[in-house]
Motif scaffolding. Structure first.
Motif, PDB file in Angstrom:
ATOM      1  N   ARG A  45       0.838  -1.207   0.000  1.00 14.48           N
ATOM      2  CA  ARG A  45       0.000   0.000   0.000  1.00 14.48           C
ATOM      3  C   ARG A  45       0.871   1.255   0.000  1.00 14.48           C
ATOM      4  O   ARG A  45       0.584   2.225  -0.709  1.00 14.48           O
ATOM      5  CB  ARG A  45      -0.925  -0.007   1.209  1.00 14.48           C
ATOM      6  N   MET A  77       1.333   4.235  -3.107  1.00 15.56           N
ATOM      7  CA  MET A  77       1.180   5.693  -2.976  1.00 15.56           C
ATOM      8  C   MET A  77       2.311   6.443  -3.668  1.00 15.56           C
ATOM      9  O   MET A  77       2.112   7.537  -4.183  1.00 15.56           O
ATOM     10  CB  MET A  77       1.157   6.090  -1.500  1.00 15.56           C
ATOM     11  N   LYS A  95       6.567  10.369  -9.392  1.00 19.09           N
ATOM     12  CA  LYS A  95       6.198  10.772  -8.033  1.00 19.09           C
ATOM     13  C   LYS A  95       7.387  10.948  -7.103  1.00 19.09           C
ATOM     14  O   LYS A  95       7.456  11.924  -6.357  1.00 19.09           O
ATOM     15  CB  LYS A  95       5.205   9.782  -7.427  1.00 19.09           C
ATOM     16  N   GLU A 147      -2.731  13.073  -7.773  1.00 21.41           N
ATOM     17  CA  GLU A 147      -2.692  11.827  -7.011  1.00 21.41           C
ATOM     18  C   GLU A 147      -1.991  12.022  -5.665  1.00 21.41           C
ATOM     19  O   GLU A 147      -2.469  11.536  -4.636  1.00 21.41           O
ATOM     20  CB  GLU A 147      -2.001  10.724  -7.813  1.00 21.41           C
ATOM     21  N   LEU A 148      -0.868  12.719  -5.667  1.00 15.33           N
ATOM     22  CA  LEU A 148      -0.146  12.969  -4.423  1.00 15.33           C
ATOM     23  C   LEU A 148      -0.984  13.813  -3.462  1.00 15.33           C
ATOM     24  O   LEU A 148      -0.980  13.583  -2.257  1.00 15.33           O
ATOM     25  CB  LEU A 148       1.195  13.647  -4.714  1.00 15.33           C
ATOM     26  N   ALA A 200      -4.346  13.888  -3.435  1.00 15.02           N
ATOM     27  CA  ALA A 200      -5.437  13.027  -2.976  1.00 15.02           C
ATOM     28  C   ALA A 200      -4.974  12.075  -1.879  1.00 15.02           C
ATOM     29  O   ALA A 200      -5.747  11.734  -0.979  1.00 15.02           O
ATOM     30  CB  ALA A 200      -6.015  12.247  -4.159  1.00 15.02           C
ATOM     31  N   ASP A 201      -3.711  11.648  -1.939  1.00 16.19           N
ATOM     32  CA  ASP A 201      -3.155  10.750  -0.921  1.00 16.19           C
ATOM     33  C   ASP A 201      -2.682  11.499   0.325  1.00 16.19           C
ATOM     34  O   ASP A 201      -2.179  10.891   1.266  1.00 16.19           O
ATOM     35  CB  ASP A 201      -1.990   9.935  -1.500  1.00 16.19           C
ATOM     36  N   LEU A 245      -0.204  13.694   0.531  1.00 10.90           N
ATOM     37  CA  LEU A 245       1.244  13.853   0.605  1.00 10.90           C
ATOM     38  C   LEU A 245       1.717  15.243   0.201  1.00 10.90           C
ATOM     39  O   LEU A 245       2.849  15.617   0.490  1.00 10.90           O
ATOM     40  CB  LEU A 245       1.935  12.790  -0.250  1.00 10.90           C
ATOM     41  N   LYS A 252       2.632  14.775   6.895  1.00 12.32           N
ATOM     42  CA  LYS A 252       2.664  13.322   6.689  1.00 12.32           C
ATOM     43  C   LYS A 252       3.795  12.946   5.735  1.00 12.32           C
ATOM     44  O   LYS A 252       4.562  12.027   5.988  1.00 12.32           O
ATOM     45  CB  LYS A 252       1.321  12.849   6.111  1.00 12.32           C
TER      46      LYS A 252
END
Length: 136
Positions: free
Chosen positions: A19, A23, A29, A64-65, A67-68, A70, A90
């Motif tokens: 998982r 991410m 990324k 995406e980063l 949304a996660d 980060l 985080k």
């Protein structure tokens, strides 16, 4: 491998790491995260700092980063609009991992065979031009 329970499901550490890797997976990324680990960047700065990335791909990876959880995207109400990207607290927890990777590269990077630095469409286009020139 030790199992632990999470909301009634059994997960191994391998599942948890899968998982975590998901991410951060993606062609760009980690490079984006490394740049944001250094300082806050604007979109154009990120695009210039990452050779070969398209505007579309950079936008997708940043979304995406975000949304996660980060990275943090801040839009300033200015004309023209200004948008800045920075790591969240985080994501800052990944700092020691990034520093360890940099230290590893400092020690062993010179032993890794070099690869072309260009990636993506520009690399493919350049390869096609070189191939057509060689066939003439």
């Amino acid at each position: 491998m030790k199992k632990h329970t999470n909301e009634g499901h059994d997960f191994s550490m391998q599942d948890e790491m899968r998982r975590a890797f998901a991410m951060l997976s993606g062609k760009w990324k980690l490079e984006i995260m490394w740049l944001l680990h250094q300082r806050i960047h604007r979109f154009g700065e990120l695009r210039k700092a990452i050779p070969g990335i398209t505007q579309h791909m950079l936008s997708a990876q940043l979304r995406e980063l975000e949304a996660d959880g980060l990275l943090l995207r801040t839009v300033f109400a200015e004309v023209p609009p200004r948008v800045e990207y920075e790591m969240t607290e985080k994501a800052r927890g990944l700092g020691p991992t990034m520093e360890a990777l940099a230290a590893w590269w400092g020690e062993y990077g010179s032993t890794i065979p070099a690869r072309p630095s260009m990636r993506g469409r520009k690399q493919k286009d350049l390869s096609a031009v070189k191939a057509s020139r060689q066939s003439k």
